[in-house]
Design an enzyme around this catalytic site. Structure first.
Site, PDB file in Angstrom:
ATOM      1  CG  HIS A  83       2.849   5.066   9.590  1.00 41.18           C
ATOM      2  ND1 HIS A  83       2.618   5.896   8.478  1.00 41.18           N
ATOM      3  CD2 HIS A  83       2.293   3.987   9.281  1.00 41.18           C
ATOM      4  CE1 HIS A  83       1.933   5.109   7.523  1.00 41.18           C
ATOM      5  NE2 HIS A  83       1.701   4.169   8.009  1.00 41.18           N
TER       6      HIS A  83
ATOM      7  CB  SER B 159      -0.286   7.134   3.159  1.00 38.71           C
ATOM      8  OG  SER B 159       0.533   6.901   4.360  1.00 38.71           O
TER       9      SER B 159
ATOM     10  NE  ARG C 213      -5.730   3.013   9.111  1.00 42.41           N
ATOM     11  CZ  ARG C 213      -5.805   3.256   7.920  1.00 42.41           C
ATOM     12  NH1 ARG C 213      -5.753   4.527   7.530  1.00 42.41           N
ATOM     13  NH2 ARG C 213      -6.121   2.108   6.945  1.00 42.41           N
TER      14      ARG C 213
ATOM     15  CE  LYS D 147      -1.514   0.692   0.122  1.00 41.61           C
ATOM     16  NZ  LYS D 147      -1.445   1.410   1.593  1.00 41.61           N
TER      17      LYS D 147
HETATM   18  N1  COA Z   1      -1.843   5.771  11.688  1.00 36.82           N
HETATM   19  C1  COA Z   1      -2.530   6.235  10.519  1.00 36.82           C
HETATM   20  N2  COA Z   1      -2.392   5.694   9.504  1.00 36.82           N
HETATM   21  C2  COA Z   1      -2.011   4.375   9.555  1.00 36.82           C
HETATM   22  C3  COA Z   1      -1.588   3.719  10.294  1.00 36.82           C
HETATM   23  C4  COA Z   1      -1.489   4.469  11.663  1.00 36.82           C
HETATM   24  N3  COA Z   1      -0.954   3.959  12.583  1.00 36.82           N
HETATM   25  N4  COA Z   1      -1.043   2.474  10.166  1.00 36.82           N
HETATM   26  C5  COA Z   1      -1.304   2.541   8.805  1.00 36.82           C
HETATM   27  N5  COA Z   1      -1.830   3.506   8.139  1.00 36.82           N
HETATM   28  C6  COA Z   1      -2.446   3.677   6.945  1.00 36.82           C
HETATM   29  C7  COA Z   1      -1.189   3.974   6.008  1.00 36.82           C
HETATM   30  O1  COA Z   1      -0.954   5.337   5.766  1.00 36.82           O
HETATM   31  C8  COA Z   1      -2.022   3.505   4.792  1.00 36.82           C
HETATM   32  O2  COA Z   1      -2.915   4.410   3.884  1.00 36.82           O
HETATM   33  P1  COA Z   1      -2.873   4.302   2.486  1.00 36.82           P
HETATM   34  O3  COA Z   1      -3.583   2.938   2.196  1.00 36.82           O
HETATM   35  O4  COA Z   1      -3.535   5.432   2.189  1.00 36.82           O
HETATM   36  O5  COA Z   1      -1.465   4.273   1.752  1.00 36.82           O
HETATM   37  C9  COA Z   1      -2.698   2.335   5.271  1.00 36.82           C
HETATM   38  O6  COA Z   1      -3.260   2.647   6.508  1.00 36.82           O
HETATM   39  C10 COA Z   1      -2.315   0.998   5.198  1.00 36.82           C
HETATM   40  O7  COA Z   1      -0.750   1.037   5.148  1.00 36.82           O
HETATM   41  P2  COA Z   1       0.170   0.393   5.659  1.00 36.82           P
HETATM   42  O8  COA Z   1      -0.019  -0.035   7.306  1.00 36.82           O
HETATM   43  O9  COA Z   1       1.416   0.835   5.183  1.00 36.82           O
HETATM   44  O10 COA Z   1      -0.087  -1.289   5.125  1.00 36.82           O
HETATM   45  P3  COA Z   1      -0.055  -1.588   3.563  1.00 36.82           P
HETATM   46  O11 COA Z   1      -1.322  -2.266   3.588  1.00 36.82           O
HETATM   47  O12 COA Z   1       0.497  -0.434   2.812  1.00 36.82           O
HETATM   48  O13 COA Z   1       1.073  -2.628   3.544  1.00 36.82           O
HETATM   49  C11 COA Z   1       2.309  -4.662   3.874  1.00 36.82           C
HETATM   50  C12 COA Z   1       1.058  -3.911   4.046  1.00 36.82           C
HETATM   51  C13 COA Z   1       3.310  -4.014   3.114  1.00 36.82           C
HETATM   52  C14 COA Z   1       2.857  -4.922   5.298  1.00 36.82           C
HETATM   53  C15 COA Z   1       1.956  -5.944   3.223  1.00 36.82           C
HETATM   54  O14 COA Z   1       1.365  -5.854   1.979  1.00 36.82           O
HETATM   55  C16 COA Z   1       3.253  -6.863   2.994  1.00 36.82           C
HETATM   56  O15 COA Z   1       3.513  -7.631   3.705  1.00 36.82           O
HETATM   57  N6  COA Z   1       3.628  -6.963   1.448  1.00 36.82           N
HETATM   58  C17 COA Z   1       4.712  -7.828   1.328  1.00 36.82           C
HETATM   59  C18 COA Z   1       4.388  -9.081   0.542  1.00 36.82           C
HETATM   60  C19 COA Z   1       3.781 -10.118   1.303  1.00 36.82           C
HETATM   61  O16 COA Z   1       4.260 -10.801   2.209  1.00 36.82           O
HETATM   62  N7  COA Z   1       2.431 -10.222   0.928  1.00 36.82           N
HETATM   63  C20 COA Z   1       1.707 -11.401   1.716  1.00 36.82           C
HETATM   64  C21 COA Z   1       1.009 -10.645   2.802  1.00 36.82           C
HETATM   65  S1  COA Z   1       0.047 -12.186   3.646  1.00 36.82           S
END
Ligand code: COA
Length: 176
Positions: free
Chosen positions: A32, A143, A105, A56
């Site tokens: 990140h 994560s 990724r 989550k």
């Molecule tokens: N390098 C390494 N790991 C990474 C990374 C990077 N550059 N980018 C993301 N990751 C990992 C994270 O650690 C995470 O790991 P985990 O699944 O073990 O926790 C995974 O990739 C995904 O994480 P993240 O990028 O934080 O996305 P998310 O899926 O947790 O979050 C939201 C997505 C919050 C943006 C999305 O759910 C959202 O917009 N929610 C709001 C509600 C909404 O509007 N919903 C409708 C969406 S259309």
């Protein structure tokens, strides 16, 4: 003269390119961090938006996640950290920001990200999602993986900022 200067300043402010970098950040990883610094090459300001109430179950509370990211970027004024609840598009509308930054990724990330980007644009046509390829050193990270490694006594060195590793050890009562 001063009037002209004020005009220039305000037009610069209007043109400021700001993007939202949303995620659950449970916790923030070096992957990140890498996207954030590279994002700053493209945007004048980034709002790291920590999602509250996602499906989550998180190890850190929303407040803790926000506070950790603020500390990591305490010397970087172009990085703002906030939390949001509900739909990301509503948060973006409220902030008057149309650009969402996301890291990719692997190919497997693409399908979900593609779906989310289209769904977000379907809800709000002005929204553009910009994708950055995660640096190859971090494509294997997540994560969840880091939480497991640190909880079982492994080292998070190189995977998370030192502060995050410390906070993970405190959280899991893991030995150094
Ligand atoms: N390098 C390494 N790991 C990474 C990374 C990077 N550059 N980018 C993301 N990751 C990992 C994270 O650690 C995470 O790991 P985990 O699944 O073990 O926790 C995974 O990739 C995904 O994480 P993240 O990028 O934080 O996305 P998310 O899926 O947790 O979050 C939201 C997505 C919050 C943006 C999305 O759910 C959202 O917009 N929610 C709001 C509600 C909404 O509007 N919903 C409708 C969406 S259309």
């Amino acid at each position: 003269m001063k009037k002209n200067k004020d005009k220039r300043t305000s037009s610069r402010q209007i043109c400021k390119k700001v993007a939202i970098y949303p995620g659950s950040f449970d916790p923030l990883t070096n992957g990140h961090v890498n996207i954030i610094y590279r994002g700053l090459e493209l945007f004048d300001e980034l709002i790291v938006a920590v999602a509250h109430n996602t499906a989550k179950k998180t190890a850190f509370t929303t407040e803790e996640r926000v506070e950790i990211i603020r500390q990591v970027f305490r010397n970087e004024p172009k990085v703002k950290v906030e939390s949001f609840e509900g739909l990301l598009v509503n948060y973006a509308t409220q902030k008057k920001i149309n650009i969402i930054l996301r890291g990719l990724r692997t190919v497997s990330d693409f399908e979900f990200e593609f779906q989310m980007a289209l769904a977000n644009r379907g809800m709000r046509s002005k929204i553009e999602t910009v994708f950055m390829m995660t640096d190859s050193s971090y494509t294997h990270l997540s994560s969840t993986l880091i939480k497991e490694i640190v909880a079982l006594g492994g080292s998070g060195k190189g995977m998370v900022p030192p502060l995050v590793e410390r906070r993970l050890r405190e959280k899991f009562g893991a030995k150094k």
